[in-house]
Design a protein around this motif. Structure first.
Motif, PDB file in Angstrom:
ATOM      1  N   CYS A 104      78.877  26.822  36.979  1.00 35.44           N
ATOM      2  CA  CYS A 104      78.590  28.263  37.002  1.00 35.44           C
ATOM      3  C   CYS A 104      79.545  29.094  36.165  1.00 35.44           C
ATOM      4  O   CYS A 104      79.253  30.244  35.841  1.00 35.44           O
ATOM      5  CB  CYS A 104      78.623  28.760  38.442  1.00 35.44           C
ATOM      6  SG  CYS A 104      80.210  28.495  39.281  1.00 35.44           S
ATOM      7  N   GLY A 105      80.715  28.536  35.805  1.00 33.69           N
ATOM      8  CA  GLY A 105      81.675  29.306  35.027  1.00 33.69           C
ATOM      9  C   GLY A 105      82.108  30.556  35.768  1.00 33.69           C
ATOM     10  O   GLY A 105      82.235  30.568  36.997  1.00 33.69           O
ATOM     11  N   GLY A 106      82.317  31.640  35.023  1.00 36.19           N
ATOM     12  CA  GLY A 106      82.783  32.884  35.612  1.00 36.19           C
ATOM     13  C   GLY A 106      81.698  33.759  36.198  1.00 36.19           C
ATOM     14  O   GLY A 106      81.975  34.854  36.682  1.00 36.19           O
ATOM     15  N   GLY A 107      80.446  33.293  36.146  1.00 36.56           N
ATOM     16  CA  GLY A 107      79.357  34.013  36.803  1.00 36.56           C
ATOM     17  C   GLY A 107      78.632  35.053  35.968  1.00 36.56           C
ATOM     18  O   GLY A 107      77.650  35.615  36.422  1.00 36.56           O
ATOM     19  N   GLU A 108      79.094  35.296  34.771  1.00 35.00           N
ATOM     20  CA  GLU A 108      78.417  36.259  33.898  1.00 35.00           C
ATOM     21  C   GLU A 108      77.907  35.550  32.648  1.00 35.00           C
ATOM     22  O   GLU A 108      78.654  34.786  32.032  1.00 35.00           O
ATOM     23  CB  GLU A 108      79.370  37.388  33.501  1.00 35.00           C
ATOM     24  CG  GLU A 108      79.724  38.316  34.652  1.00 35.00           C
ATOM     25  CD  GLU A 108      80.624  39.472  34.229  1.00 35.00           C
ATOM     26  OE1 GLU A 108      81.271  39.390  33.160  1.00 35.00           O
ATOM     27  OE2 GLU A 108      80.680  40.454  34.966  1.00 35.00           O
ATOM     28  N   PRO A 109      76.636  35.781  32.297  1.00 34.74           N
ATOM     29  CA  PRO A 109      75.696  36.737  32.897  1.00 34.74           C
ATOM     30  C   PRO A 109      74.720  36.130  33.903  1.00 34.74           C
ATOM     31  O   PRO A 109      73.978  36.853  34.550  1.00 34.74           O
ATOM     32  CB  PRO A 109      74.919  37.226  31.676  1.00 34.74           C
ATOM     33  CG  PRO A 109      74.812  35.993  30.826  1.00 34.74           C
ATOM     34  CD  PRO A 109      76.120  35.256  31.026  1.00 34.74           C
ATOM     35  N   ILE A 110      74.681  34.790  34.048  1.00 34.74           N
ATOM     36  CA  ILE A 110      73.593  34.165  34.797  1.00 34.74           C
ATOM     37  C   ILE A 110      73.666  34.479  36.285  1.00 34.74           C
ATOM     38  O   ILE A 110      72.680  34.932  36.887  1.00 34.74           O
ATOM     39  CB  ILE A 110      73.558  32.651  34.531  1.00 34.74           C
ATOM     40  CG1 ILE A 110      73.077  32.393  33.089  1.00 34.74           C
ATOM     41  CG2 ILE A 110      72.632  31.947  35.516  1.00 34.74           C
ATOM     42  CD1 ILE A 110      73.037  30.935  32.683  1.00 34.74           C
ATOM     43  N   ALA A 111      74.802  34.231  36.919  1.00 32.55           N
ATOM     44  CA  ALA A 111      74.910  34.527  38.350  1.00 32.55           C
ATOM     45  C   ALA A 111      74.676  36.008  38.614  1.00 32.55           C
ATOM     46  O   ALA A 111      74.017  36.380  39.591  1.00 32.55           O
ATOM     47  CB  ALA A 111      76.274  34.093  38.869  1.00 32.55           C
ATOM     48  N   ASP A 112      75.194  36.843  37.755  1.00 28.40           N
ATOM     49  CA  ASP A 112      75.013  38.287  37.884  1.00 28.40           C
ATOM     50  C   ASP A 112      73.526  38.634  37.923  1.00 28.40           C
ATOM     51  O   ASP A 112      73.062  39.419  38.772  1.00 28.40           O
ATOM     52  CB  ASP A 112      75.710  38.981  36.718  1.00 28.40           C
ATOM     53  CG  ASP A 112      75.753  40.496  36.857  1.00 28.40           C
ATOM     54  OD1 ASP A 112      75.586  41.006  37.976  1.00 28.40           O
ATOM     55  OD2 ASP A 112      75.964  41.161  35.836  1.00 28.40           O
ATOM     56  N   TYR A 113      72.753  38.049  37.030  1.00 30.06           N
ATOM     57  CA  TYR A 113      71.319  38.328  36.966  1.00 30.06           C
ATOM     58  C   TYR A 113      70.596  37.826  38.213  1.00 30.06           C
ATOM     59  O   TYR A 113      69.775  38.542  38.805  1.00 30.06           O
ATOM     60  CB  TYR A 113      70.722  37.686  35.717  1.00 30.06           C
ATOM     61  CG  TYR A 113      69.232  37.881  35.589  1.00 30.06           C
ATOM     62  CD1 TYR A 113      68.687  39.142  35.401  1.00 30.06           C
ATOM     63  CD2 TYR A 113      68.362  36.794  35.662  1.00 30.06           C
ATOM     64  CE1 TYR A 113      67.309  39.326  35.286  1.00 30.06           C
ATOM     65  CE2 TYR A 113      66.990  36.962  35.550  1.00 30.06           C
ATOM     66  CZ  TYR A 113      66.465  38.227  35.368  1.00 30.06           C
ATOM     67  OH  TYR A 113      65.111  38.411  35.262  1.00 30.06           O
ATOM     68  N   LEU A 114      70.908  36.608  38.640  1.00 32.54           N
ATOM     69  CA  LEU A 114      70.221  36.032  39.792  1.00 32.54           C
ATOM     70  C   LEU A 114      70.581  36.765  41.082  1.00 32.54           C
ATOM     71  O   LEU A 114      69.718  37.005  41.931  1.00 32.54           O
ATOM     72  CB  LEU A 114      70.561  34.549  39.901  1.00 32.54           C
ATOM     73  CG  LEU A 114      70.066  33.688  38.730  1.00 32.54           C
ATOM     74  CD1 LEU A 114      70.603  32.266  38.853  1.00 32.54           C
ATOM     75  CD2 LEU A 114      68.544  33.679  38.641  1.00 32.54           C
ATOM     76  N   LEU A 115      71.830  37.136  41.236  1.00 29.66           N
ATOM     77  CA  LEU A 115      72.227  37.912  42.410  1.00 29.66           C
ATOM     78  C   LEU A 115      71.570  39.290  42.406  1.00 29.66           C
ATOM     79  O   LEU A 115      71.223  39.830  43.460  1.00 29.66           O
ATOM     80  CB  LEU A 115      73.745  38.047  42.460  1.00 29.66           C
ATOM     81  CG  LEU A 115      74.502  36.771  42.822  1.00 29.66           C
ATOM     82  CD1 LEU A 115      75.986  36.916  42.501  1.00 29.66           C
ATOM     83  CD2 LEU A 115      74.296  36.412  44.292  1.00 29.66           C
ATOM     84  N   GLY A 116      71.382  39.845  41.213  1.00 27.75           N
ATOM     85  CA  GLY A 116      70.716  41.134  41.099  1.00 27.75           C
ATOM     86  C   GLY A 116      69.265  41.084  41.527  1.00 27.75           C
ATOM     87  O   GLY A 116      68.670  42.134  41.836  1.00 27.75           O
ATOM     88  N   ARG A 117      68.700  39.896  41.564  1.00 29.61           N
ATOM     89  CA  ARG A 117      67.323  39.732  42.059  1.00 29.61           C
ATOM     90  C   ARG A 117      67.295  39.326  43.529  1.00 29.61           C
ATOM     91  O   ARG A 117      66.254  38.924  44.045  1.00 29.61           O
ATOM     92  CB  ARG A 117      66.597  38.695  41.190  1.00 29.61           C
ATOM     93  CG  ARG A 117      66.429  39.150  39.737  1.00 29.61           C
ATOM     94  CD  ARG A 117      65.584  38.179  38.945  1.00 29.61           C
ATOM     95  NE  ARG A 117      64.244  38.070  39.501  1.00 29.61           N
ATOM     96  CZ  ARG A 117      63.392  37.077  39.199  1.00 29.61           C
ATOM     97  NH1 ARG A 117      63.749  36.140  38.325  1.00 29.61           N
ATOM     98  NH2 ARG A 117      62.204  37.030  39.750  1.00 29.61           N
ATOM     99  N   ASP A 118      68.435  39.417  44.170  1.00 28.42           N
ATOM    100  CA  ASP A 118      68.566  39.157  45.613  1.00 28.42           C
ATOM    101  C   ASP A 118      68.298  37.716  45.999  1.00 28.42           C
ATOM    102  O   ASP A 118      67.863  37.426  47.126  1.00 28.42           O
ATOM    103  CB  ASP A 118      67.661  40.103  46.428  1.00 28.42           C
ATOM    104  CG  ASP A 118      68.135  41.542  46.367  1.00 28.42           C
ATOM    105  OD1 ASP A 118      69.355  41.763  46.335  1.00 28.42           O
ATOM    106  OD2 ASP A 118      67.273  42.448  46.327  1.00 28.42           O
ATOM    107  N   PHE A 119      68.588  36.788  45.092  1.00 25.22           N
ATOM    108  CA  PHE A 119      68.541  35.383  45.451  1.00 25.22           C
ATOM    109  C   PHE A 119      69.858  34.995  46.123  1.00 25.22           C
ATOM    110  O   PHE A 119      70.899  35.629  45.907  1.00 25.22           O
ATOM    111  CB  PHE A 119      68.317  34.517  44.215  1.00 25.22           C
ATOM    112  CG  PHE A 119      67.009  34.781  43.511  1.00 25.22           C
ATOM    113  CD1 PHE A 119      65.859  35.092  44.235  1.00 25.22           C
ATOM    114  CD2 PHE A 119      66.917  34.723  42.135  1.00 25.22           C
ATOM    115  CE1 PHE A 119      64.651  35.345  43.588  1.00 25.22           C
ATOM    116  CE2 PHE A 119      65.723  34.975  41.475  1.00 25.22           C
ATOM    117  CZ  PHE A 119      64.587  35.284  42.202  1.00 25.22           C
ATOM    118  N   ALA A 120      69.805  33.944  46.929  1.00 22.07           N
ATOM    119  CA  ALA A 120      71.000  33.414  47.584  1.00 22.07           C
ATOM    120  C   ALA A 120      71.606  32.358  46.662  1.00 22.07           C
ATOM    121  O   ALA A 120      71.063  31.261  46.517  1.00 22.07           O
ATOM    122  CB  ALA A 120      70.640  32.813  48.935  1.00 22.07           C
ATOM    123  N   LEU A 121      72.706  32.697  46.029  1.00 22.49           N
ATOM    124  CA  LEU A 121      73.283  31.849  44.988  1.00 22.49           C
ATOM    125  C   LEU A 121      74.483  31.061  45.500  1.00 22.49           C
ATOM    126  O   LEU A 121      75.376  31.621  46.144  1.00 22.49           O
ATOM    127  CB  LEU A 121      73.722  32.712  43.803  1.00 22.49           C
ATOM    128  CG  LEU A 121      74.323  31.925  42.631  1.00 22.49           C
ATOM    129  CD1 LEU A 121      73.233  31.185  41.876  1.00 22.49           C
ATOM    130  CD2 LEU A 121      75.086  32.847  41.698  1.00 22.49           C
TER     131      LEU A 121
END
Length: 206
Positions: free
Chosen positions: A56-73
């Protein structure tokens, strides 16, 4: 640093990313060129859908995008320095320091993502990962990952250090997907709409 004093190998990955975490993160594109594939992976998912991000690395931009869609990451990375960045930015997600090889979390996910991470494993470890992917996916779950466009080994860069990559052939990946209870849904080699990444989308049997 490199394995056996020569070219870098897969064993160098954790220490290299640890040393280069801030440099790599600073240079990581936030343009979200991955969005079209992330949307294909998560098509039909509602809030709370579970996604496992391997590497996942530092979480940007992929985790940021997925969390913004209210997924449980849930994010997994082998470098604690990367996870420190991710935890600070997105404290509501779950972050785990672990090696993806042989990963067993005792639960299954609606989707498993290995974006620009899986290809740091050597060919034997990549072949073994497909059983891991399948075991981590819920029935009907989706797998999204990147590879090289053809079989071979390549040396890239992370910050100012060299880093190992390897790839099997597309035919080998397709066979491994099928042999582990999944089906290929899409593959695009060097996708021109995704910054030249070679991308796979698969689905576990329901």
């Amino acid at each position: 640093m490199a394995e056996r004093g020569g070219d870098p190998g897969p064993g160098d990955i954790p220490a290299t990313y640890g040393r280069q975490a801030k440099s790599w993160d600073a240079g990581r594109s936030r343009a979200l060129f991955e969005r079209r594939w992330l949307d294909r992976m998560s098509e039909g998912f509602g809030p709370g859908a579970t996604i496992l991000d391997l590497g996942c690395g530092g979480g940007e931009p992929i985790a940021d995008y997925l969390l913004g869609r209210d997924f449980a990451l849930t994010g997994v990375d082998i470098a604690p320095e990367m996870l420190e960045l991710a935890r600070r930015r997105f404290p509501r997600a779950e972050w785990i320091e672990a090696d993806m090889r042989g990963l067993a979390l005792g639960r299954r996910f609606d989707a498993v993502l290995a974006w620009n991470s899986f290809f740091h494993l050597d060919p034997a470890a990549q072949r073994a990962m497909f059983a891991v992917f399948s075991a981590l996916l819920a029935p009907g779950g989706r797998l999204l990952f990147t590879t090289g466009p053809a079989a071979g080994i390549a040396i890239g860069r992370v910050g100012d250090e060299q880093v190992y990559h390897s790839s099997l052939s597309p035919a080998q990946y397709a066979a491994l997907i099928e042999a582990n209870g999944m089906a290929v849904r899409a593959f695009v080699a060097q996708d021109p709409d995704c910054a030249g990444h070679s991308v796979w989308l698969a689905r576990r049997a329901a």
